[in-house]
Design an enzyme around this catalytic site. Structure first.
Site, mmCIF file in Angstrom:
data_model
loop_
_atom_site.group_PDB
_atom_site.id
_atom_site.type_symbol
_atom_site.label_atom_id
_atom_site.label_comp_id
_atom_site.label_asym_id
_atom_site.label_seq_id
_atom_site.Cartn_x
_atom_site.Cartn_y
_atom_site.Cartn_z
ATOM 1 N N GLU A 1 30.864 4.915 12.098
ATOM 2 C CA GLU A 1 31.195 4.682 10.737
ATOM 3 C C GLU A 1 30.049 5.072 9.703
ATOM 4 O O GLU A 1 29.811 4.225 9.017
ATOM 5 C CB GLU A 1 31.484 3.255 10.635
ATOM 6 C CG GLU A 1 32.782 2.669 11.736
ATOM 7 C CD GLU A 1 33.009 1.161 11.269
ATOM 8 O OE1 GLU A 1 32.513 0.567 10.577
ATOM 9 O OE2 GLU A 1 33.264 0.480 12.331
ATOM 10 N N GLU B 1 32.096 -5.633 16.989
ATOM 11 C CA GLU B 1 31.283 -6.568 16.222
ATOM 12 C C GLU B 1 31.131 -7.995 16.842
ATOM 13 O O GLU B 1 31.174 -9.182 16.317
ATOM 14 C CB GLU B 1 31.335 -6.750 14.909
ATOM 15 C CG GLU B 1 31.489 -5.480 14.279
ATOM 16 C CD GLU B 1 31.710 -5.484 12.443
ATOM 17 O OE1 GLU B 1 31.971 -6.717 12.153
ATOM 18 O OE2 GLU B 1 31.871 -4.225 11.977
ATOM 19 N N HIS C 1 25.983 2.159 9.327
ATOM 20 C CA HIS C 1 25.712 1.950 7.996
ATOM 21 C C HIS C 1 24.506 1.738 7.510
ATOM 22 O O HIS C 1 24.081 0.956 7.691
ATOM 23 C CB HIS C 1 26.625 0.640 7.486
ATOM 24 C CG HIS C 1 28.137 0.775 8.064
ATOM 25 N ND1 HIS C 1 29.020 1.446 7.433
ATOM 26 C CD2 HIS C 1 28.854 0.123 8.852
ATOM 27 C CE1 HIS C 1 30.217 1.412 7.890
ATOM 28 N NE2 HIS C 1 30.099 0.348 8.759
ATOM 29 N N ASN D 1 31.850 -1.435 20.057
ATOM 30 C CA ASN D 1 31.537 -0.926 18.519
ATOM 31 C C ASN D 1 30.816 -1.919 17.712
ATOM 32 O O ASN D 1 31.408 -3.286 17.713
ATOM 33 C CB ASN D 1 32.526 -0.355 17.942
ATOM 34 C CG ASN D 1 32.485 0.344 16.634
ATOM 35 O OD1 ASN D 1 31.620 1.318 16.684
ATOM 36 N ND2 ASN D 1 32.974 0.122 15.382
ATOM 37 N N ASP E 1 27.715 5.945 7.184
ATOM 38 C CA ASP E 1 27.609 6.118 5.552
ATOM 39 C C ASP E 1 25.891 5.912 5.321
ATOM 40 O O ASP E 1 25.568 4.837 5.924
ATOM 41 C CB ASP E 1 28.742 5.537 4.889
ATOM 42 C CG ASP E 1 28.801 3.732 5.166
ATOM 43 O OD1 ASP E 1 27.731 3.373 5.719
ATOM 44 O OD2 ASP E 1 29.866 3.246 4.729
HETATM 45 O O1 G2I Z 1 32.903 -3.442 6.394
HETATM 46 C C1 G2I Z 1 32.648 -2.241 6.914
HETATM 47 C C2 G2I Z 1 33.151 -1.594 8.218
HETATM 48 C C3 G2I Z 1 32.421 -2.554 9.253
HETATM 49 N N1 G2I Z 1 32.813 -2.149 10.710
HETATM 50 C C4 G2I Z 1 34.241 -2.472 10.949
HETATM 51 C C5 G2I Z 1 35.157 -1.568 10.029
HETATM 52 O O2 G2I Z 1 36.488 -1.903 10.204
HETATM 53 C C6 G2I Z 1 34.777 -2.167 8.511
HETATM 54 O O3 G2I Z 1 35.558 -1.594 7.623
HETATM 55 C C7 G2I Z 1 36.127 -2.106 6.363
HETATM 56 C C8 G2I Z 1 36.700 -1.217 5.588
HETATM 57 O O4 G2I Z 1 36.381 -0.247 5.264
HETATM 58 C C9 G2I Z 1 37.255 -2.153 4.236
HETATM 59 O O5 G2I Z 1 38.622 -1.337 3.774
HETATM 60 O O6 G2I Z 1 36.719 -3.373 6.829
HETATM 61 C C10 G2I Z 1 37.172 -4.175 5.655
HETATM 62 C C11 G2I Z 1 37.310 -5.440 6.288
HETATM 63 O O7 G2I Z 1 36.457 -6.328 6.717
HETATM 64 C C12 G2I Z 1 37.801 -3.436 4.826
HETATM 65 O O8 G2I Z 1 38.279 -4.162 3.415
HETATM 66 C C13 G2I Z 1 39.609 -4.651 3.336
HETATM 67 C C14 G2I Z 1 39.421 -5.719 2.347
HETATM 68 O O9 G2I Z 1 38.545 -6.651 2.783
HETATM 69 C C15 G2I Z 1 40.803 -5.964 2.058
HETATM 70 O O10 G2I Z 1 40.714 -7.011 1.235
HETATM 71 C C16 G2I Z 1 41.793 -5.018 1.757
HETATM 72 O O11 G2I Z 1 43.005 -5.454 1.696
HETATM 73 O O12 G2I Z 1 40.312 -3.522 3.135
HETATM 74 C C17 G2I Z 1 41.614 -4.123 2.771
HETATM 75 C C18 G2I Z 1 42.440 -2.992 2.620
HETATM 76 O O13 G2I Z 1 42.051 -2.030 1.638
#
Ligand code: G2I
Length: 446
Positions: free
Chosen positions: A266, A161, A239, A203, A268
């Site tokens: 990714e 990103e 997404h 990515n 969805d």
């Molecule tokens: O935002 C969706 C995805 C966009 N592209 C890059 C990916 O890495 C990203 O994944 C998401 C995860 O699915 C989330 O699970 O990235 C987020 C972070 O920007 C993840 O969220 C984080 C929360 O922000 C935190 O508060 C939490 O501690 O997940 C962490 C673990 O559950």
């Protein structure tokens, strides 16, 4: 039992060969014994089907059952990111990432590494850094993490990103970007040095159609290829809501034409047109040989980061949704993926000599060849590789000077990759139309 790409990918080739031998028209129909899981269905065409996995859910039996049954590629949803792996500067923690990797490997799955560098989820100590000290810390991070996982990762999202949304087509501002525009290529070179076997991907999201952002990335990849920056793949997060852009496939194809793999990383999809949109995305990947696989961003709707949008293939209780069947059918009907063959020709490998090996990605009417030049027991100051194209034509090449485009084609080093230490190696590549079969490269020290 899992089908392997090796065991099944010969089927369409044999069918094609048989049809050709008989002068017959090849009628393509759904295989009589269509595969019944996403991973097996994808493997029929040499592709994978993956999911993001959260370590915290690996104690949930429903989750693990679906994971082990349906998927043959795994991405750690958060556990391999910078804040997770280097919470304090120079102190590395691989517990969550290792847990996901070991679970995947135990189940015969491969792993996509996500993500070495991203402006989000930087640990606090890095967030407050700038300039040359950040550049140093960032390269050290890439080196340490890629070294820890060396040989175990199918593909790394080296940089995630980094491009801005909107019409600029340029980079996003971040402390990483402020270390200098070359931070992305520096990261790719460090990753290649640490784990030469992993494919290295860029990515991003909102890159699912032809738009200023995806075009900015396209231009970067084209430039990297021209200058020999090691990049192997581009990840399209996808997404989506309701529909994929109508030029989704054309966008993937233009990247594939640069000589990189494309991967849907990714996926969805929210909204009422979900099943159709999932089918369209899957069909688009299946139509492009360089599209090597699809990863969905979670298993059940309740596992999704898009809370309340139900964008995944399984319900919260683990039942298959209509979108699941749409994807499975599209995978079963899918066109052939890349056939990769590696040949090594060893000539004069002793002192002063070199060897060349080629990894060839061939599809119906084109190919990409990656050639590795390895020095013998003394260092090279320059090299020349000759490869034979009896039924193909080179359309472009990178990291080498080329003479000729068919028949015996000669490639020599460019100024930055002529010096190769004893036993070391360097790579160049070329792509073309027709067949790349029988290249039989030979290497000479110059
Ligand atoms: O935002 C969706 C995805 C966009 N592209 C890059 C990916 O890495 C990203 O994944 C998401 C995860 O699915 C989330 O699970 O990235 C987020 C972070 O920007 C993840 O969220 C984080 C929360 O922000 C935190 O508060 C939490 O501690 O997940 C962490 C673990 O559950």
């Amino acid at each position: 039992m899992k089908l392997t790409s090796r065991s099944v990918s010969l089927v369409p080739i044999m069918a094609t060969a048989l049809a050709a031998a008989l002068g017959a028209v090849l009628v393509v129909s759904a295989p009589a014994n269509a595969a019944t899981t996403l991973g097996a269905a994808a493997a029929q065409s040499g592709r994978y089907f993956g999911t993001a996995v959260a370590a915290g859910r690996l104690s949930d039996q429903t989750y693990v059952n679906i994971l082990n049954t349906e998927f043959n590629m795994v991405t750690a949803e958060n556990e391999m990111k910078w804040d997770a792996t280097e919470p304090n500067r120079g102190q590395f923690n691989y517990s969550g990432g290792d847990r996901i990797l070991n679970q995947a490997v135990g189940n015969g799955s491969r792993v996509r590494g996500h993500a070495l560098l991203w402006h989000q989820q930087e640990p606090g100590w890095a967030r407050s850094m700038e300039g040359s000290s950040l550049r140093q810390a960032m390269i050290n991070h890439v080196t340490q993490v890629a070294t820890h996982y060396r040989g175990k990762i199918y593909a790394w999202d080296v940089v995630n990103e980094a491009f801005a949304d909107g019409g600029s087509g340029g980079r996003r501002d971040s402390n990483l970007q402020r270390t200098g525009n070359d931070w992305i290529e520096a990261a790719f070179r460090a990753a290649r040095a640490a784990d030469p076997a992993a494919k290295l991907c860029y990515n991003d999201y909102n890159t699912d159609g032809i738009n200023p952002k995806s075009t900015g990335i396209y231009n970067m990849v084209r430039d990297f290829k021209a200058r020999g920056v090691p990049i192997d793949c581009v990840g399209f997060q996808s997404h989506l809501t309701n529909n994929a852009p109508s030029d989704y496939r054309a966008n993937l194809q233009r990247f594939a034409d640069l000589g990189v793999e494309v991967q849907i990383t990714e996926l969805d999809i929210a909204g009422s047109n979900q099943a159709n949109a999932y089918r369209d995305v899957t069909n688009a990947c299946m139509a492009i040989r360089a599209c090597t696989g699809i990863t969905v961003w979670g298993i059940r709707d309740t596992d999704s980061w898009r809370t309340g949008e139900n964008p995944l293939l399984f319900t919260g209780s683990g039942a298959k949704k209509p979108a699941y069947n749409a994807v499975l059918d599209a995978l079963n009907a899918g066109g052939p993926g890349p056939t990769t063959t590696t040949t090594t020709t060893s000539n004069n490998p002793g002192p002063g000599g070199c060897t060349a090996s080629v990894s060839l990605n061939q599809w119906n009417d084109g190919f990409v060849a990656s050639v590795k030049v390895t020095a013998g027991s003394s260092a090279l100051r320059g090299w020349r590789v000759t490869a034979t194209l009896s039924n193909g034509t080179v359309t472009s090449s990178w990291s080498s000077n080329r003479s000729g485009n068919s028949g015996a084609v000669t490639f020599t080093n460019v100024d930055y990759n002529g010096s190769v230490p004893a036993g070391g190696s360097t790579e160049f590549g070329f792509q073309g139309t027709g067949s790349g079969a029988g290249l039989n490269p030979s290497c000479t020290a110059t």
